[in-house]
Design a protein around this motif. Sequence first.
Motif, PDB file in Angstrom:
ATOM      1  N   GLN A 198       0.815  -1.226   0.000  1.00 24.52           N
ATOM      2  CA  GLN A 198       0.000   0.000   0.000  1.00 24.52           C
ATOM      3  C   GLN A 198       0.850   1.279   0.000  1.00 24.52           C
ATOM      4  OE1 GLN A 198      -1.884  -1.288   3.651  1.00 24.52           O
ATOM      5  NE2 GLN A 198      -3.867  -1.503   2.609  1.00 24.52           N
ATOM      6  N   MET A 199       2.128   1.154   0.345  1.00 25.54           N
ATOM      7  CA  MET A 199       3.007   2.311   0.419  1.00 25.54           C
ATOM      8  C   MET A 199       4.396   1.949  -0.087  1.00 25.54           C
ATOM      9  SD  MET A 199       5.600   4.130   2.077  1.00 25.54           S
ATOM     10  CE  MET A 199       5.965   3.133   3.520  1.00 25.54           C
ATOM     11  N   ARG A 200       4.930   2.803  -0.928  1.00 22.00           N
ATOM     12  CA  ARG A 200       6.321   2.675  -1.371  1.00 22.00           C
ATOM     13  C   ARG A 200       7.027   4.006  -1.133  1.00 22.00           C
ATOM     14  NH1 ARG A 200       3.788  -0.646  -5.309  1.00 22.00           N
ATOM     15  NH2 ARG A 200       4.712  -2.744  -5.370  1.00 22.00           N
ATOM     16  N   ALA A 201       8.237   3.926  -0.604  1.00 16.30           N
ATOM     17  CA  ALA A 201       8.997   5.139  -0.323  1.00 16.30           C
ATOM     18  C   ALA A 201      10.481   4.893  -0.597  1.00 16.30           C
ATOM     19  CB  ALA A 201       8.808   5.578   1.132  1.00 16.30           C
ATOM     20  N   LEU A 202      11.153   5.921  -1.059  1.00 18.73           N
ATOM     21  CA  LEU A 202      12.600   5.894  -1.219  1.00 18.73           C
ATOM     22  C   LEU A 202      13.202   6.635  -0.029  1.00 18.73           C
ATOM     23  CD1 LEU A 202      12.819   6.657  -5.035  1.00 18.73           C
ATOM     24  CD2 LEU A 202      13.335   4.475  -3.915  1.00 18.73           C
ATOM     25  N   VAL A 203      14.019   5.929   0.734  1.00 19.21           N
ATOM     26  CA  VAL A 203      14.554   6.453   1.993  1.00 19.21           C
ATOM     27  C   VAL A 203      16.074   6.497   1.916  1.00 19.21           C
ATOM     28  CG1 VAL A 203      14.811   5.958   4.453  1.00 19.21           C
ATOM     29  CG2 VAL A 203      12.593   5.640   3.348  1.00 19.21           C
ATOM     30  N   GLY A 204      16.645   7.580   2.419  1.00 20.18           N
ATOM     31  CA  GLY A 204      18.093   7.700   2.443  1.00 20.18           C
ATOM     32  C   GLY A 204      18.590   8.148   3.807  1.00 20.18           C
ATOM     33  N   HIS A 205      19.639   7.502   4.304  1.00 18.04           N
ATOM     34  CA  HIS A 205      20.330   7.922   5.523  1.00 18.04           C
ATOM     35  C   HIS A 205      21.691   8.464   5.094  1.00 18.04           C
ATOM     36  CE1 HIS A 205      17.419   5.927   8.217  1.00 18.04           C
ATOM     37  NE2 HIS A 205      17.345   5.033   7.255  1.00 18.04           N
ATOM     38  N   CYS A 206      22.019   9.655   5.562  1.00 23.08           N
ATOM     39  CA  CYS A 206      23.224  10.342   5.105  1.00 23.08           C
ATOM     40  C   CYS A 206      24.143  10.664   6.277  1.00 23.08           C
ATOM     41  CB  CYS A 206      22.857  11.643   4.381  1.00 23.08           C
ATOM     42  SG  CYS A 206      21.605  11.452   3.094  1.00 23.08           S
ATOM     43  N   ARG A 207      25.211  11.343   5.964  1.00 24.70           N
ATOM     44  CA  ARG A 207      26.102  11.903   6.975  1.00 24.70           C
ATOM     45  C   ARG A 207      26.665  13.201   6.413  1.00 24.70           C
ATOM     46  NH1 ARG A 207      28.623   7.813   4.344  1.00 24.70           N
ATOM     47  NH2 ARG A 207      30.688   8.229   3.464  1.00 24.70           N
ATOM     48  N   PHE A 208      27.059  14.100   7.299  1.00 21.48           N
ATOM     49  CA  PHE A 208      27.732  15.327   6.892  1.00 21.48           C
ATOM     50  C   PHE A 208      29.202  15.181   7.261  1.00 21.48           C
ATOM     51  CE2 PHE A 208      23.486  17.639   7.601  1.00 21.48           C
ATOM     52  CZ  PHE A 208      23.152  17.525   6.264  1.00 21.48           C
ATOM     53  N   GLU A 209      30.053  15.175   6.259  1.00 20.02           N
ATOM     54  CA  GLU A 209      31.477  14.944   6.500  1.00 20.02           C
ATOM     55  C   GLU A 209      32.206  16.260   6.773  1.00 20.02           C
ATOM     56  OE1 GLU A 209      32.704  12.606   3.103  1.00 20.02           O
ATOM     57  OE2 GLU A 209      32.210  10.767   4.183  1.00 20.02           O
ATOM     58  N   THR A 210      31.729  16.984   7.735  1.00 18.58           N
ATOM     59  CA  THR A 210      32.332  18.252   8.119  1.00 18.58           C
ATOM     60  C   THR A 210      32.617  18.231   9.611  1.00 18.58           C
ATOM     61  OG1 THR A 210      31.973  20.641   8.345  1.00 18.58           O
ATOM     62  CG2 THR A 210      30.020  19.244   8.387  1.00 18.58           C
ATOM     63  N   PRO A 211      33.729  18.807  10.045  1.00 23.14           N
ATOM     64  CA  PRO A 211      33.967  18.912  11.488  1.00 23.14           C
ATOM     65  C   PRO A 211      33.154  20.028  12.127  1.00 23.14           C
ATOM     66  CG  PRO A 211      35.768  19.917  10.270  1.00 23.14           C
ATOM     67  CD  PRO A 211      34.873  19.285   9.248  1.00 23.14           C
ATOM     68  N   ALA A 212      32.407  20.777  11.313  1.00 23.11           N
ATOM     69  CA  ALA A 212      31.607  21.896  11.826  1.00 23.11           C
ATOM     70  C   ALA A 212      30.109  21.603  11.689  1.00 23.11           C
ATOM     71  CB  ALA A 212      31.958  23.181  11.078  1.00 23.11           C
ATOM     72  N   LYS A 213      29.742  20.323  11.779  1.00 20.15           N
ATOM     73  CA  LYS A 213      28.342  19.937  11.566  1.00 20.15           C
ATOM     74  C   LYS A 213      27.385  20.704  12.481  1.00 20.15           C
ATOM     75  CE  LYS A 213      25.159  16.093  12.288  1.00 20.15           C
ATOM     76  NZ  LYS A 213      25.008  14.689  12.709  1.00 20.15           N
ATOM     77  N   GLY A 214      27.710  20.776  13.784  1.00 20.09           N
ATOM     78  CA  GLY A 214      26.801  21.418  14.732  1.00 20.09           C
ATOM     79  C   GLY A 214      26.531  22.862  14.382  1.00 20.09           C
ATOM     80  N   LEU A 215      27.577  23.604  14.038  1.00 22.01           N
ATOM     81  CA  LEU A 215      27.421  25.012  13.691  1.00 22.01           C
ATOM     82  C   LEU A 215      26.550  25.178  12.457  1.00 22.01           C
ATOM     83  CD1 LEU A 215      31.036  26.456  14.154  1.00 22.01           C
ATOM     84  CD2 LEU A 215      29.029  26.974  15.533  1.00 22.01           C
ATOM     85  N   LEU A 216      26.796  24.360  11.438  1.00 22.05           N
ATOM     86  CA  LEU A 216      26.099  24.533  10.172  1.00 22.05           C
ATOM     87  C   LEU A 216      24.653  24.049  10.240  1.00 22.05           C
ATOM     88  CD1 LEU A 216      28.997  23.474   7.787  1.00 22.05           C
ATOM     89  CD2 LEU A 216      28.263  25.783   8.376  1.00 22.05           C
ATOM     90  N   VAL A 217      24.427  22.912  10.896  1.00 21.70           N
ATOM     91  CA  VAL A 217      23.062  22.396  11.011  1.00 21.70           C
ATOM     92  C   VAL A 217      22.183  23.354  11.805  1.00 21.70           C
ATOM     93  CG1 VAL A 217      21.675  20.556  12.054  1.00 21.70           C
ATOM     94  CG2 VAL A 217      23.657  19.980  10.658  1.00 21.70           C
ATOM     95  N   SER A 218      22.785  24.089  12.750  1.00 19.61           N
ATOM     96  CA  SER A 218      22.002  25.042  13.542  1.00 19.61           C
ATOM     97  C   SER A 218      21.430  26.168  12.691  1.00 19.61           C
ATOM     98  CB  SER A 218      22.865  25.633  14.662  1.00 19.61           C
ATOM     99  OG  SER A 218      23.865  26.495  14.135  1.00 19.61           O
ATOM    100  N   LEU A 219      21.968  26.369  11.481  1.00 22.00           N
ATOM    101  CA  LEU A 219      21.459  27.402  10.581  1.00 22.00           C
ATOM    102  C   LEU A 219      20.259  26.921   9.776  1.00 22.00           C
ATOM    103  CD1 LEU A 219      24.850  28.683   9.103  1.00 22.00           C
ATOM    104  CD2 LEU A 219      23.519  29.725  10.946  1.00 22.00           C
ATOM    105  N   LEU A 220      19.993  25.599   9.807  1.00 18.33           N
ATOM    106  CA  LEU A 220      18.963  25.011   8.961  1.00 18.33           C
ATOM    107  C   LEU A 220      17.707  24.682   9.762  1.00 18.33           C
ATOM    108  CD1 LEU A 220      21.252  22.515   6.987  1.00 18.33           C
ATOM    109  CD2 LEU A 220      20.683  24.885   6.407  1.00 18.33           C
ATOM    110  N   PRO A 221      16.556  24.557   9.094  1.00 19.98           N
ATOM    111  CA  PRO A 221      15.327  24.140   9.787  1.00 19.98           C
ATOM    112  C   PRO A 221      15.451  22.711  10.310  1.00 19.98           C
ATOM    113  CG  PRO A 221      14.856  25.030   7.586  1.00 19.98           C
ATOM    114  CD  PRO A 221      16.329  24.829   7.664  1.00 19.98           C
ATOM    115  N   ASP A 222      14.691  22.397  11.348  1.00 19.03           N
ATOM    116  CA  ASP A 222      14.684  21.039  11.888  1.00 19.03           C
ATOM    117  C   ASP A 222      14.100  20.044  10.894  1.00 19.03           C
ATOM    118  OD1 ASP A 222      15.737  21.987  14.244  1.00 19.03           O
ATOM    119  OD2 ASP A 222      13.781  22.196  15.217  1.00 19.03           O
ATOM    120  N   VAL A 223      13.043  20.464  10.203  1.00 21.97           N
ATOM    121  CA  VAL A 223      12.330  19.592   9.257  1.00 21.97           C
ATOM    122  C   VAL A 223      11.946  20.410   8.029  1.00 21.97           C
ATOM    123  CG1 VAL A 223      10.235  18.224   8.852  1.00 21.97           C
ATOM    124  CG2 VAL A 223      11.389  18.094  11.068  1.00 21.97           C
TER     125      VAL A 223
END
Length: 317
Positions: A112-137
């Motif tokens: 009844q449902m099909r979805a394409l799902v991806g799990h990623c990573r950010f290869e930066t040592p500054a992930k926390g700083l940069l992700v804080s600039l982006l929306p949660d969702v």
Amino acid sequence: MRTLHEDPLAAVVALLRPALSLAKLVEAGGRWKVERRDMASPFYCAIVEGSARLTPTGRGPITLRAGDFILIPDLQGFGMTGEAPPGPNAPSRPLEIGPGRVRLGPADAPVQMRALVGHCRFETPAKGLLVSLLPDVIHVSGNDRLTALVPVIHEETAAERPGRELILQRLLDVLLVEALRSGPAVDMPPGLLRGLSDPRLATALGRIHAQADGEVSIATLAKDAGMSRSSFFETFRREIGCAPKEYVAHWRMAVAKTLLREGRLTNAEIARRVGYGSASAFGTAFVRHEGLSPGAFAAEVGGRGGRDVSMDVIGAG
């Protein structure tokens, strides 16, 4: 003419360096559920057929239908079910039914449902700083470019062709940029995307990113924005979520951390790249911002670090 690095969104994505960890086709039928509580990574999902309810940790449920795309830059965990309540005895263990293909729910139930799902990573040592600039969702409906990109990523993931890693890197960059610029900025919390939706702030942000190696004054940024200094300061803080000088410092430290991990430049060279007059001044600022010296940080993240780190820089407080 604007260059790539004068585009704040492109600059942030380039520094994040998204990389794919896992891509799969998820099929579900009947009453089903799946839960993950051990994550700390970017996650995306494109619904190809049917619908589902996704509940990220700490948020309410989000209904996803065919043609929807959702991106969560820092997912800690989630629960996912069909729209019908799964019940206490619904199967929760995914069944691998082929390479990159997973089944949820009773094996004999129609899909009844099909979805394409991806799990990623950010290869930066500054992930926390940069992700804080982006929306949660970021939840986007009806974006044909996104729904066309995701199958190409999954097809490339499954293939063992020359240039695969480079193609995936470029595709993920495009996917992330397209997703980030497709959400309704006015509904987003303070951050980079909301700031970029205001043409006045977008101009000032462009200068900040283009001049990481030079002096950037509030007066100059306000002039670029066509605003008074006080109006610019308050608007920037309200829309971005921090004061202009704080944003400048965060961005420069994110660039510096990336250069330190790469280990190709001396501290003096990195200092010039991020707007400091000397290795000593850079070291003092880095310790104040990060809590450890540039050399200690480089050792921690695996870079060689600046080759001219002095005792004064290491001990700066």
